[in-house]
Design an enzyme around this catalytic site. Sequence first.
Site, PDB file in Angstrom:
ATOM      1  N   ASP A   6      67.244  79.098-115.585  1.00  0.00           N
ATOM      2  CA  ASP A   6      67.620  77.954-114.761  1.00  0.00           C
ATOM      3  C   ASP A   6      67.070  78.203-113.370  1.00  0.00           C
ATOM      4  OD1 ASP A   6      68.810  75.931-113.304  1.00  0.00           O
ATOM      5  OD2 ASP A   6      70.863  76.601-113.647  1.00  0.00           O
ATOM      6  N   GLY A   8      66.994  76.901-109.933  1.00  0.00           N
ATOM      7  CA  GLY A   8      67.627  75.974-109.012  1.00  0.00           C
ATOM      8  C   GLY A   8      67.035  76.081-107.631  1.00  0.00           C
ATOM      9  N   SER A 104      65.854  68.393-114.715  1.00  0.00           N
ATOM     10  CA  SER A 104      66.049  69.043-116.018  1.00  0.00           C
ATOM     11  C   SER A 104      67.336  69.860-116.050  1.00  0.00           C
ATOM     12  CB  SER A 104      64.837  69.891-116.403  1.00  0.00           C
ATOM     13  OG  SER A 104      64.678  70.976-115.549  1.00  0.00           O
ATOM     14  N   ASP A 105      67.851  70.264-114.877  1.00  0.00           N
ATOM     15  CA  ASP A 105      69.148  70.957-114.843  1.00  0.00           C
ATOM     16  C   ASP A 105      70.264  70.020-115.296  1.00  0.00           C
ATOM     17  OD1 ASP A 105      68.779  69.383-112.518  1.00  0.00           O
ATOM     18  OD2 ASP A 105      69.973  70.738-111.264  1.00  0.00           O
ATOM     19  N   ASP A 124      78.628  69.980-111.613  1.00  0.00           N
ATOM     20  CA  ASP A 124      77.799  71.154-111.385  1.00  0.00           C
ATOM     21  C   ASP A 124      77.765  71.412-109.882  1.00  0.00           C
ATOM     22  OD1 ASP A 124      75.770  73.060-111.066  1.00  0.00           O
ATOM     23  OD2 ASP A 124      74.549  72.213-112.658  1.00  0.00           O
ATOM     24  N   THR A 127      73.357  73.824-105.108  1.00  0.00           N
ATOM     25  CA  THR A 127      72.894  73.384-103.794  1.00  0.00           C
ATOM     26  C   THR A 127      73.344  71.947-103.572  1.00  0.00           C
ATOM     27  OG1 THR A 127      70.985  74.838-104.027  1.00  0.00           O
ATOM     28  CG2 THR A 127      70.868  73.145-102.307  1.00  0.00           C
ATOM     29  N   THR A 178      91.609  76.563 -86.778  1.00  0.00           N
ATOM     30  CA  THR A 178      90.325  75.975 -87.191  1.00  0.00           C
ATOM     31  C   THR A 178      89.815  76.570 -88.494  1.00  0.00           C
ATOM     32  OG1 THR A 178      89.767  75.524 -84.889  1.00  0.00           O
ATOM     33  CG2 THR A 178      87.941  75.541 -86.465  1.00  0.00           C
TER      34      THR A 178
END
Length: 190
Positions: A6, A8, A104-105, A124, A127, A178
């Site tokens: 894979d 990515g 294609s992922d 999924d 990114t 924060t």
Amino acid sequence: MIIVGDIGNTETKICLVSSKNIVIKRVTLITRKINSSLLKRSLSNLNLKNKLIDSCLFCSVVPKSFNEIKHFFNKTYKIKCHELKKLKLNRLIRIKVNYNQIGSDRLANAISVINNKHNFIILDFGTATTFDVVIKNTYHGGVIAPGVKLSLDTLTDKATQIPRINLRKTNNVIGLNTISAVRAGFFWGY
């Protein structure tokens, strides 16, 4: 044995899989750093020259990296690699979107869940965060949103008073400062 991978935008995973579909070895690389010397160093412990590899299949959203990997496997091990979208997938799944634009992922995810009885929404977190819809054995499309890390990096880059932090699980839905507020927002709100 087969090699599956894979590729990515951020990471590339390459796995050696037995004929019984058991992952024997897994190698994870930073996609932007892929070159033949990194591949040689990273894959040397797989002893591929001593193994009978039946096929090599990748899903890739980074064509340059796939071409580098494909060339490496062909030159070094005489193994021909295939990219998922280049295969005839219409026997496995019906695709109701523009085939040229679907990653294609996302197709690999859809193929992994298809059956004629159930419907799925596949999430999924990479990114990009993607949500894809599979009804019976038909891929209907989905949603692409910025990924968690990309969103956090953008927030800390653009908001001058929010420091860079590492995400981790928090039990508190409401932050008391924060950092804890950002962690709660990404863990519970994202």
